[in-house]
Design an enzyme around this catalytic site. Structure first.
Site, PDB file in Angstrom:
ATOM      1  N   THR A   1      65.644   8.639  11.091  1.00 46.93           N
ATOM      2  CA  THR A   1      65.828   8.429   9.657  1.00 46.93           C
ATOM      3  C   THR A   1      66.132   9.753   8.987  1.00 46.93           C
ATOM      4  O   THR A   1      65.740  10.821   9.479  1.00 46.93           O
ATOM      5  CB  THR A   1      64.577   7.803   9.017  1.00 46.93           C
TER       6      THR A   1
ATOM      7  N   ASN B   1      65.310   9.614   5.681  1.00 47.75           N
ATOM      8  CA  ASN B   1      64.453   9.319   4.539  1.00 47.75           C
ATOM      9  C   ASN B   1      63.206  10.190   4.625  1.00 47.75           C
ATOM     10  O   ASN B   1      62.304   9.947   5.430  1.00 47.75           O
ATOM     11  CB  ASN B   1      64.084   7.828   4.544  1.00 47.75           C
TER      12      ASN B   1
ATOM     13  N   ASP C   1      62.745  -0.490  11.043  1.00 46.54           N
ATOM     14  CA  ASP C   1      63.400  -1.202   9.949  1.00 46.54           C
ATOM     15  C   ASP C   1      62.305  -1.992   9.266  1.00 46.54           C
ATOM     16  O   ASP C   1      61.473  -2.627   9.931  1.00 46.54           O
ATOM     17  CB  ASP C   1      64.523  -2.117  10.440  1.00 46.54           C
TER      18      ASP C   1
END
Length: 199
Positions: free
Chosen positions: A10, A12, A71
């Site tokens: 990721t 993020n 996810d």
């Protein structure tokens, strides 16, 4: 056992920060921001497991070591499971939390308090050398609030109160959230699996 490196698929920073806090000293946590050449993986699946697998396999094909991908999203009963796998783009723009929250509140404006149940779901996949090795699922039940509350967390945290609490995830703070969350519940299983691997 020497400290194992775990690469999170990721970019993020919020997600990496949560995982790093939960993992502690057990692993050295890195993410895609440490590897500028990592590919952007398109999440074309219609389930959390498919999307997590796509990311884990693609990233693990580019780096040596164990890659963890997740996810996750919010499923709301009154919306027949929406926003689900499209949670991050529910408002029409990928990663725009304000727009996602605004659409959710609008969709829920006529839903009575007793029918605002929902859950956060997280599916994690660990892969190496381009092949998924294991997957894990965590969830936390709760309800959708009628207005945003709190400034902590990210995503739908200001609108979600976990079961047994009146406050939202955004109000409860990182320490409590990391004990209750869907991501923490999946990560506990993933870390137990990693701990059983040979050095």
């Amino acid at each position: 056992m020497p400290q194992r490196t775990l690469i999170i698929a990721t970019r993020n920073a919020h997600k990496t920060q949560e995982i790093r806090a939960m993992v502690g000293e057990r692993c050295l946590v890195r993410d895609a921001n440490d590897f500028p050449d990592f590919p952007q993986v398109e999440e074309t699946g219609t389930t959390f497991l498919v999307n997590a697998t796509l990311k884990a396999e693609a990233i693990s094909d580019c780096v040596d070591g164990y890659v963890l991908s997740d996810d996750s999203g919010l499923e709301v009963d009154a919306l027949h499971g929406a926003p689900g796998v499209w949670s991050s783009s529910y408002g029409g723009e990928e990663g725009n939390h304000a727009r996602n929250n605004a659409r959710l509140l609008d969709e829920m404006k006529d839903v009575p308090l007793e029918k605002r149940q929902g859950r956060f779901i997280c599916v994690m996949v660990i892969a190496r050398h381009g092949k998924a090795l294991a997957h894990f699922r965590g969830s936390v039940e709760g309800r959708i609030l009628t207005e945003a509350s709190g400034h902590g967390g990210f995503g739908y945290d200001p609108l979600f109160a976990p079961a047994g609490h009146e406050a939202s995830f955004a109000e409860l703070g990182a320490e409590i959230k990391n004990q209750l969350s869907h991501r923490s519940r999946a990560l506990v299983q993933a870390m137990e699996w990693l701990a059983q691997l040979p050095d």
